[in-house]
Design a protein around this motif. Structure first.
Motif, PDB file in Angstrom:
ATOM      1  N   PRO A   1      33.652  13.649  27.029  1.00 37.04           N
ATOM      2  CA  PRO A   1      33.626  15.939  27.562  1.00 37.04           C
ATOM      3  C   PRO A   1      33.128  15.767  28.837  1.00 37.04           C
ATOM      4  O   PRO A   1      33.875  16.643  29.756  1.00 37.04           O
ATOM      5  CB  PRO A   1      32.549  16.145  26.878  1.00 37.04           C
ATOM      6  CG  PRO A   1      31.324  15.215  26.218  1.00 37.04           C
ATOM      7  CD  PRO A   1      31.998  13.976  26.715  1.00 37.04           C
ATOM      8  N   SER A   2      32.525  14.675  29.550  1.00 35.35           N
ATOM      9  CA  SER A   2      32.718  14.332  31.249  1.00 35.35           C
ATOM     10  C   SER A   2      32.288  13.216  32.007  1.00 35.35           C
ATOM     11  O   SER A   2      32.792  12.918  30.668  1.00 35.35           O
ATOM     12  CB  SER A   2      31.642  15.526  31.653  1.00 35.35           C
ATOM     13  OG  SER A   2      30.011  15.117  30.859  1.00 35.35           O
TER      14      SER A   2
ATOM     15  N   ALA B   1      31.180   6.196  32.991  1.00 39.51           N
ATOM     16  CA  ALA B   1      30.371   6.429  32.175  1.00 39.51           C
ATOM     17  C   ALA B   1      30.294   8.526  31.657  1.00 39.51           C
ATOM     18  O   ALA B   1      30.796   8.819  32.307  1.00 39.51           O
ATOM     19  CB  ALA B   1      29.165   6.729  33.024  1.00 39.51           C
ATOM     20  N   ARG B   2      30.450   8.245  30.688  1.00 41.20           N
ATOM     21  CA  ARG B   2      31.028   9.873  29.942  1.00 41.20           C
ATOM     22  C   ARG B   2      29.245   9.996  30.156  1.00 41.20           C
ATOM     23  O   ARG B   2      28.305   9.700  29.568  1.00 41.20           O
ATOM     24  CB  ARG B   2      31.016  10.093  28.405  1.00 41.20           C
ATOM     25  CG  ARG B   2      32.514   9.279  28.434  1.00 41.20           C
ATOM     26  CD  ARG B   2      33.287   9.416  26.976  1.00 41.20           C
ATOM     27  NE  ARG B   2      32.312  10.081  26.113  1.00 41.20           N
ATOM     28  CZ  ARG B   2      33.058   9.668  24.506  1.00 41.20           C
ATOM     29  NH1 ARG B   2      33.694   9.287  24.364  1.00 41.20           N
ATOM     30  NH2 ARG B   2      32.027  10.177  23.580  1.00 41.20           N
ATOM     31  N   GLY B   3      29.531  11.748  30.181  1.00 37.50           N
ATOM     32  CA  GLY B   3      28.285  12.156  30.717  1.00 37.50           C
ATOM     33  C   GLY B   3      27.629  13.101  29.491  1.00 37.50           C
ATOM     34  O   GLY B   3      26.513  13.323  29.240  1.00 37.50           O
ATOM     35  N   ASP B   4      28.150  12.671  28.067  1.00 37.93           N
ATOM     36  CA  ASP B   4      27.260  12.618  26.985  1.00 37.93           C
ATOM     37  C   ASP B   4      26.453  11.776  26.667  1.00 37.93           C
ATOM     38  O   ASP B   4      25.260  11.674  26.092  1.00 37.93           O
ATOM     39  CB  ASP B   4      27.872  12.984  25.789  1.00 37.93           C
ATOM     40  CG  ASP B   4      29.230  11.582  25.427  1.00 37.93           C
ATOM     41  OD1 ASP B   4      29.140  10.709  25.716  1.00 37.93           O
ATOM     42  OD2 ASP B   4      30.105  11.823  24.599  1.00 37.93           O
ATOM     43  N   GLY B   5      26.295  10.570  27.319  1.00 34.19           N
ATOM     44  CA  GLY B   5      25.518   9.957  27.568  1.00 34.19           C
ATOM     45  C   GLY B   5      25.666   8.360  26.301  1.00 34.19           C
ATOM     46  O   GLY B   5      25.124   7.780  25.680  1.00 34.19           O
ATOM     47  N   GLU B   6      26.549   8.955  25.332  1.00 36.52           N
ATOM     48  CA  GLU B   6      27.132   8.012  24.671  1.00 36.52           C
ATOM     49  C   GLU B   6      28.060   6.939  24.842  1.00 36.52           C
ATOM     50  O   GLU B   6      27.978   5.903  23.635  1.00 36.52           O
ATOM     51  CB  GLU B   6      27.647   9.394  23.388  1.00 36.52           C
ATOM     52  CG  GLU B   6      26.839   9.760  22.847  1.00 36.52           C
ATOM     53  CD  GLU B   6      25.906   9.686  22.137  1.00 36.52           C
ATOM     54  OE1 GLU B   6      26.258   8.609  21.010  1.00 36.52           O
ATOM     55  OE2 GLU B   6      25.244  10.180  22.105  1.00 36.52           O
TER      56      GLU B   6
ATOM     57  N   HIS C   1      41.296  18.997  40.939  1.00 40.74           N
ATOM     58  CA  HIS C   1      40.738  18.837  39.677  1.00 40.74           C
ATOM     59  C   HIS C   1      40.466  20.487  39.067  1.00 40.74           C
ATOM     60  O   HIS C   1      40.622  21.445  39.266  1.00 40.74           O
ATOM     61  CB  HIS C   1      39.751  17.830  39.613  1.00 40.74           C
ATOM     62  CG  HIS C   1      40.142  16.548  39.699  1.00 40.74           C
ATOM     63  ND1 HIS C   1      39.687  16.197  38.483  1.00 40.74           N
ATOM     64  CD2 HIS C   1      39.813  15.107  40.699  1.00 40.74           C
ATOM     65  CE1 HIS C   1      39.960  14.820  38.713  1.00 40.74           C
ATOM     66  NE2 HIS C   1      39.848  13.937  40.194  1.00 40.74           N
ATOM     67  N   GLY C   2      40.175  20.034  37.357  1.00 42.12           N
ATOM     68  CA  GLY C   2      39.901  21.466  37.090  1.00 42.12           C
ATOM     69  C   GLY C   2      38.435  21.669  37.348  1.00 42.12           C
ATOM     70  O   GLY C   2      38.403  22.815  36.506  1.00 42.12           O
ATOM     71  N   ALA C   3      37.136  20.993  37.476  1.00 42.54           N
ATOM     72  CA  ALA C   3      35.843  21.042  37.423  1.00 42.54           C
ATOM     73  C   ALA C   3      35.586  19.885  38.897  1.00 42.54           C
ATOM     74  O   ALA C   3      36.114  20.066  39.393  1.00 42.54           O
ATOM     75  CB  ALA C   3      35.676  20.637  36.375  1.00 42.54           C
TER      76      ALA C   3
ATOM     77  N   ALA D   1      37.156  10.828  39.233  1.00 35.35           N
ATOM     78  CA  ALA D   1      36.584  11.650  38.565  1.00 35.35           C
ATOM     79  C   ALA D   1      36.081  13.068  38.176  1.00 35.35           C
ATOM     80  O   ALA D   1      35.695  13.428  39.163  1.00 35.35           O
ATOM     81  CB  ALA D   1      35.792  11.040  37.587  1.00 35.35           C
ATOM     82  N   ASP D   2      35.768  13.470  37.340  1.00 36.06           N
ATOM     83  CA  ASP D   2      35.662  15.547  37.319  1.00 36.06           C
ATOM     84  C   ASP D   2      34.346  15.491  35.998  1.00 36.06           C
ATOM     85  O   ASP D   2      34.717  14.706  35.160  1.00 36.06           O
ATOM     86  CB  ASP D   2      36.618  16.309  37.519  1.00 36.06           C
ATOM     87  CG  ASP D   2      37.660  16.392  36.276  1.00 36.06           C
ATOM     88  OD1 ASP D   2      36.578  16.162  34.938  1.00 36.06           O
ATOM     89  OD2 ASP D   2      38.390  17.057  35.980  1.00 36.06           O
ATOM     90  N   ALA D   3      34.023  16.653  35.983  1.00 35.94           N
ATOM     91  CA  ALA D   3      32.907  17.148  35.256  1.00 35.94           C
ATOM     92  C   ALA D   3      33.628  17.720  34.119  1.00 35.94           C
ATOM     93  O   ALA D   3      33.050  18.201  32.926  1.00 35.94           O
ATOM     94  CB  ALA D   3      31.978  18.711  35.612  1.00 35.94           C
TER      95      ALA D   3
END
Length: 198
Positions: free
Chosen positions: A155-156, A170-175, A114-116, A131-133
């Motif tokens: 974004p993550s 689940a996206r890391g932005d919490g949105e 992955h890239g992250a 999944a990645d960050a």
């Protein structure tokens, strides 16, 4: 650093997976099949314990030296684990996804990169999802372990879950929680999977 073992219901500590075998930085993730507990450790190894006795059985990718770690296991923290039959998949801080043969107690191969940092793993039918960050989900054919596509939810992404053919991230932005039908790779977060309805 120790991993605490508890029973369902009111939390009561019944044992610890502890000792120098965890290394100086401890456990980052866990998986279990009910018989064994797999501990992804920050010292690059995956340690396997008996679920009843809590005794260390063996380690996968244990760091014996820089060359051994680079050849067989992660060169960063083991961040996520997923059991699938006689295979264990691991993602790491080194941005790699690896497959392990539990019967032979050794590495099968590096599945991909992955890239992250790889943050979560799931299995949807015949597809392994990683999944990645940076907000990407790698799709891998579970039989051949070859790349089968990629999904994006920037974004993550920090968690994955599967219900039938639908992969939730689940996206890391919490949105938002986004969803795809893995068989078609089409977004599936229209009702009833709309983030607003969750």
């Amino acid at each position: 650093m120790a991993a605490i073992v508890a029973t369902p219901g009111p939390l009561e500590q019944i044992g610890k997976l502890k000792g120098p075998q965890f290394g100086s930085k401890g456990v980052a993730c866990l998986a279990t099949d009910g018989v064994k507990i797999y501990a992804g450790c920050r010292d690059h190894a995956i340690r396997v314990y008996d679920a009843q006795t809590h005794k260390l059985l063996y380690a996968l990718g244990a760091p014996a030296g820089p060359l051994d770690v680079a050849r067989e296991g992660h060169v960063g923290c083991v961040t996520c684990l997923k059991l699938c039959g006689r295979r264990l998949f691991s993602g790491g801080g080194d941005r790699t996804l690896r497959a392990w043969d539990l019967k032979d107690r050794g590495p099968l191969r590096k599945v991909g990169e992955h890239g992250a940092i790889v943050t979560a793993l799931a299995v949807a039918g015949a597809t392994l999802c990683s999944a990645d960050a940076d907000g990407f989900v790698g799709l891998w054919d579970l039989e051949t372990l070859e790349a089968a596509g990629e999904l994006e939810a920037k974004p993550s992404i920090y968690a994955l879950a599967v219900v039938g053919p639908v992969l939730f991230a689940a996206r890391g932005d919490g949105e938002a929680v986004v969803a795809w039908d893995v068989s078609t790779k089409a977004r599936a977060d229209a009702p009833p999977y709309a983030a607003e309805s969750l």
